[in-house]
Write a protein that holds these residues in place. Sequence first.
Motif, PDB file in Angstrom:
ATOM      1  N   LYS A   9      85.811  17.205 178.493  1.00  0.00           N
ATOM      2  CA  LYS A   9      86.636  18.052 179.369  1.00  0.00           C
ATOM      3  C   LYS A   9      85.839  18.463 180.604  1.00  0.00           C
ATOM      4  CE  LYS A   9      90.102  20.665 180.589  1.00  0.00           C
ATOM      5  NZ  LYS A   9      91.263  20.075 181.209  1.00  0.00           N
ATOM      6  N   LEU A  12      85.648  15.580 182.933  1.00  0.00           N
ATOM      7  CA  LEU A  12      86.920  15.388 183.639  1.00  0.00           C
ATOM      8  C   LEU A  12      87.075  16.385 184.780  1.00  0.00           C
ATOM      9  CD1 LEU A  12      89.631  14.708 180.890  1.00  0.00           C
ATOM     10  CD2 LEU A  12      88.711  13.113 182.580  1.00  0.00           C
ATOM     11  N   GLY A  50      91.343  18.249 186.381  1.00  0.00           N
ATOM     12  CA  GLY A  50      90.576  17.972 185.168  1.00  0.00           C
ATOM     13  C   GLY A  50      91.424  17.970 183.910  1.00  0.00           C
ATOM     14  N   ASP A  53      92.797  12.125 182.693  1.00  0.00           N
ATOM     15  CA  ASP A  53      91.843  11.144 183.189  1.00  0.00           C
ATOM     16  C   ASP A  53      92.622  10.002 183.822  1.00  0.00           C
ATOM     17  OD1 ASP A  53      92.857  10.087 180.859  1.00  0.00           O
ATOM     18  OD2 ASP A  53      90.951   9.366 180.105  1.00  0.00           O
TER      19      ASP A  53
END
Length: 86
Positions: A9, A12, A50, A53
């Motif tokens: 995470k 991202l 974020g 993806d």
Amino acid sequence: MAATSGRFKNDLVRLGERARVARVAAGLTQQQVADALEMHRVTFNRFEAGENDLPSSKLLALAEVLRVNPSALFDEPTADLRGSDS
């Protein structure tokens, strides 16, 4: 939906932030980039935030649209994201 691991995470979020910095530096809107990548603006917005993806093929296309080296989306510092015409 499986929970996203903390490190993934964070990666991202960093990738999305770097893409946003490069997009702004290129003078492009989210809609312009999304259109170039053939995706919805909301999907691209979620990538920059974020939350989503992108497939590697879209990441390469994103680098082309933003006129940056693909590695600049992953490497520090953000100064590399100001664009590259070389």
